[in-house]
Scaffold this motif. Structure first.
Motif, PDB file in Angstrom:
ATOM      1  N   GLU A 162      63.862  27.147  47.287  1.00  0.00           N
ATOM      2  CA  GLU A 162      63.834  26.618  45.923  1.00  0.00           C
ATOM      3  C   GLU A 162      62.406  26.385  45.457  1.00  0.00           C
ATOM      4  OE1 GLU A 162      65.569  22.807  43.321  1.00  0.00           O
ATOM      5  OE2 GLU A 162      66.193  23.091  45.410  1.00  0.00           O
ATOM      6  N   ILE A 163      61.588  25.792  46.328  1.00  0.00           N
ATOM      7  CA  ILE A 163      60.195  25.547  45.965  1.00  0.00           C
ATOM      8  C   ILE A 163      59.432  26.866  45.849  1.00  0.00           C
ATOM      9  CG2 ILE A 163      58.008  24.606  46.841  1.00  0.00           C
ATOM     10  CD1 ILE A 163      59.555  22.195  47.815  1.00  0.00           C
ATOM     11  N   LEU A 164      59.709  27.797  46.762  1.00  0.00           N
ATOM     12  CA  LEU A 164      59.051  29.104  46.681  1.00  0.00           C
ATOM     13  C   LEU A 164      59.350  29.782  45.348  1.00  0.00           C
ATOM     14  CD1 LEU A 164      57.382  31.327  48.067  1.00  0.00           C
ATOM     15  CD2 LEU A 164      59.537  32.272  48.920  1.00  0.00           C
ATOM     16  N   SER A 165      60.588  29.695  44.884  1.00  0.00           N
ATOM     17  CA  SER A 165      60.948  30.342  43.616  1.00  0.00           C
ATOM     18  C   SER A 165      60.158  29.746  42.450  1.00  0.00           C
ATOM     19  CB  SER A 165      62.452  30.214  43.360  1.00  0.00           C
ATOM     20  OG  SER A 165      62.834  28.856  43.137  1.00  0.00           O
ATOM     21  N   GLN A 195      55.947  36.742  50.718  1.00  0.00           N
ATOM     22  CA  GLN A 195      55.561  37.989  50.050  1.00  0.00           C
ATOM     23  C   GLN A 195      55.861  37.986  48.554  1.00  0.00           C
ATOM     24  OE1 GLN A 195      53.764  40.274  51.813  1.00  0.00           O
ATOM     25  NE2 GLN A 195      53.355  41.037  49.736  1.00  0.00           N
ATOM     26  N   PRO A 196      56.997  37.427  48.110  1.00  0.00           N
ATOM     27  CA  PRO A 196      57.235  37.371  46.653  1.00  0.00           C
ATOM     28  C   PRO A 196      56.143  36.590  45.916  1.00  0.00           C
ATOM     29  CG  PRO A 196      59.278  36.989  47.831  1.00  0.00           C
ATOM     30  CD  PRO A 196      58.192  36.970  48.860  1.00  0.00           C
ATOM     31  N   LEU A 197      55.642  35.527  46.541  1.00  0.00           N
ATOM     32  CA  LEU A 197      54.557  34.752  45.938  1.00  0.00           C
ATOM     33  C   LEU A 197      53.276  35.582  45.890  1.00  0.00           C
ATOM     34  CD1 LEU A 197      53.251  32.148  44.878  1.00  0.00           C
ATOM     35  CD2 LEU A 197      52.951  31.423  47.262  1.00  0.00           C
ATOM     36  N   ALA A 200      53.334  38.126  43.282  1.00  0.00           N
ATOM     37  CA  ALA A 200      53.207  37.533  41.942  1.00  0.00           C
ATOM     38  C   ALA A 200      51.778  37.089  41.640  1.00  0.00           C
ATOM     39  CB  ALA A 200      54.158  36.346  41.805  1.00  0.00           C
ATOM     40  N   GLY A 201      50.872  37.223  42.626  1.00  0.00           N
ATOM     41  CA  GLY A 201      49.482  36.835  42.410  1.00  0.00           C
ATOM     42  C   GLY A 201      49.079  35.551  43.097  1.00  0.00           C
ATOM     43  N   GLY A 202      50.025  34.878  43.767  1.00  0.00           N
ATOM     44  CA  GLY A 202      49.688  33.678  44.524  1.00  0.00           C
ATOM     45  C   GLY A 202      49.175  34.035  45.909  1.00  0.00           C
ATOM     46  N   ARG A 203      48.795  33.029  46.681  1.00  0.00           N
ATOM     47  CA  ARG A 203      48.285  33.264  48.032  1.00  0.00           C
ATOM     48  C   ARG A 203      48.877  32.238  49.001  1.00  0.00           C
ATOM     49  NH1 ARG A 203      42.084  33.403  46.264  1.00  0.00           N
ATOM     50  NH2 ARG A 203      43.021  32.196  44.560  1.00  0.00           N
ATOM     51  N   ALA A 204      49.146  32.690  50.223  1.00  0.00           N
ATOM     52  CA  ALA A 204      49.691  31.815  51.254  1.00  0.00           C
ATOM     53  C   ALA A 204      49.194  32.297  52.612  1.00  0.00           C
ATOM     54  CB  ALA A 204      51.215  31.817  51.217  1.00  0.00           C
ATOM     55  N   PHE A 205      48.656  31.357  53.409  1.00  0.00           N
ATOM     56  CA  PHE A 205      48.119  31.705  54.717  1.00  0.00           C
ATOM     57  C   PHE A 205      48.468  30.644  55.745  1.00  0.00           C
ATOM     58  CE2 PHE A 205      44.891  33.656  51.824  1.00  0.00           C
ATOM     59  CZ  PHE A 205      45.142  34.983  52.150  1.00  0.00           C
TER      60      PHE A 205
END
Length: 489
Positions: A162-165, A195-197, A200-205
């Motif tokens: 939910e938060i990821l969306s 990967q969806p984030l 969409a132009g976001g970043r996660a590491f």
């Protein structure tokens, strides 16, 4: 047979010699030194493999450190604040009196870690997961500039999705979205989940390491932070992670009791700086110049609030020998005149904290500690029971929370000062984890925290010497054995 015995003795001797050399090469707590010696000596070869992944210190580097002009700016601000300490007689902020009375604690953080005071903060407290996540999601949906999330646990479950969306939607709208998660704390979550984030132009590491990298020797150093910063205006810090269990959806834990605070005011700057330092410490972004990001004005917007709370955002971690949060806990305990109210899921104090609690108790200070009444980690839970029994003998009231799992990490002293954050009262939080706490000088919040503590006590069982004596010998053995492993848990 004699040759075999001789070879065996030689191997044992060499193993013991290497164990001593290996452990004493790095400075560490004496209890941890002895614990690792036991592992290395009694588990030949295997012990060294365990040590390679869990016993080595983090190499000293410029990782997670302010440099250049950013450091100079913070130092100048602290020097100005030091000159004002003790001169707030005419101040309109009633909490300046508490700051004056707590100059030793304030200066401890200023001198040991360049931690300034942040004034004019409005603070909202959350102890139930459904209320916390509802407000967090609302703030995320209202974001206009940036979203920075850093959580030890970010599960790919219902609330995680939910938060990821929401994050994906905001990234698609052009909002700067960044996520840091701990790979080991977020078991089951990987880059594919985010990967969806990313698309969409976001970043996660993942922070520092990837759990799939079996040769990564930094696996024992965990990013235990629980931080959220939205538009540089609103910030969260405390004990909640992102996962269904924090909403009470896991039968194993039942109702989840925790504590998170939402800050609107200067204190958000401290949270933002912590996040951006950590962002530059991730594997993928480690080559970025910290000053290029930390000094970006869009992350530190001007804001107006009617709040009076004053705070210091204090961090500690294995990149430094200075255990700031532990020292802060000890200083708070030493300052107490009337009461100390603590909530912690893991009660495994080292000798310095244990002695501070004993001294305070003998000095007539009423000390109450709430711990869980169920395990999430077997050895940790048994070690917690061992220390609960020890403290009970010295007059400390230790309660086992009976309405679900107690995960709050809070300390309130004399109804004036409180600490809320990610650090438990255990060896791991003191030495191995990257932790962050807010030390708040505000009587209103402190009294609110005391009220929450009292409500939790009503749902808890007081641990007494009589109860401990009635337990089985096998349980007593498990508690004592787990205590031997305390520095390693």
């Amino acid at each position: 047979m004699e040759i075999m015995v001789t070879i065996f003795n030689i191997i044992i001797f060499i193993n013991a010699a290497l164990a001593v050399i290996t452990v004493f090469r790095q400075e560490r707590d004496i209890a941890a030194t002895w614990a690792w010696l036991l592992v290395l000596i009694f588990l030949p070869i295997v012990g060294f493999l365990i040590y390679a992944f869990f016993g080595r210190r983090l190499p000293k580097s410029k990782l997670l450190r302010l440099t250049g002009s950013a450091k100079k700016q913070v130092r100048n601000r602290i020097n100005q604040q030091k000159k004002k300490l003790g001169n707030f007689a005419e101040s309109a902020n009633p909490n300046h009196r508490i700051v004056n009375e707590s100059q030793g604690l304030v200066k401890l953080f200023m001198n040991s870690g360049l931690v300034p005071l942040f004034s004019h903060n409005e603070i909202e407290t959350f102890t139930e997961g459904n209320v916390f996540f509802k407000q967090l999601i609302l703030d995320l949906e209202n974001a206009q500039e940036s979203i920075n999330l850093e959580f030890y646990t970010f599960y790919a479950d219902e609330i995680g999705k939910e938060i990821l969306s929401v994050l994906v939607k905001k990234a698609q709208a052009g909002i700067d979205v960044r996520v840091i998660y701990d790979a080991w704390g977020s078991i089951g979550t990987n880059q594919k989940f985010f990967q969806p984030l990313i698309d969409a132009g976001g970043r996660a590491f993942p922070f520092l390491h990837n759990k799939l990298n079996l040769i990564d020797m930094r696996v024992n150093f965990r990013d235990h932070h629980k931080l959220a910063i939205i538009d540089g205006q609103y910030g969260y810090i405390g004990g909640f992670n992102i996962g269904d269990q924090y909403l009470g959806r896991k039968k194993k834990f039942g109702n989840w009791k925790d504590c998170m605070i939402r800050i609107h005011g200067e204190g958000v700057y401290g949270l933002q700086s912590r996040f951006l330092l950590d962002w530059n410490g991730t594997d993928v972004t480690s080559k970025v110049n910290p000053n290029d990001v930390i000094q970006d004005e869009k992350y530190y917007p001007k804001m107006k609030t009617n709040g009076h709370a004053i705070m210091q955002i204090v961090s500690s971690g294995p990149e430094s020998q200075i255990e700031r949060i532990k020292m802060g806990y000890i200083k708070l305990i030493e300052m107490a005149q009337d009461s100390i109210k603590i909530a912690t899921p893991y009660l495994i104090p080292d000798e310095s904290v244990l002695n501070a609690l004993k001294i305070a108790s003998f000095s007539g200070v009423n000390i109450e500690i709430i711990t869980p009444n169920m395990p999430d980690h077997a050895f940790v839970y048994r070690a917690t029971q061992y220390y609960a029994r020890q403290l009970t003998r010295y007059g400390v009231k230790v309660y086992a929370y009976g309405d679900g799992f107690m995960h709050s990490k809070t300390m309130v002293v004399d109804g004036k000062i409180c600490s809320i954050g990610s650090a438990n009262l255990d060896y791991r939080s003191f030495e191995l984890n990257f932790e962050c706490n807010a030390f708040v000088y505000d009587q209103k919040l402190a009294q609110q925290m005391e009220k929450i503590h009292a409500e939790n006590v009503q749902k808890s069982v007081l641990q007494t010497e009589k109860l401990f004596k009635e337990q089985s010998r096998w349980l007593d053995f498990k508690q004592h054995f787990s205590r031997l492993l305390s520095p390693l848990l």
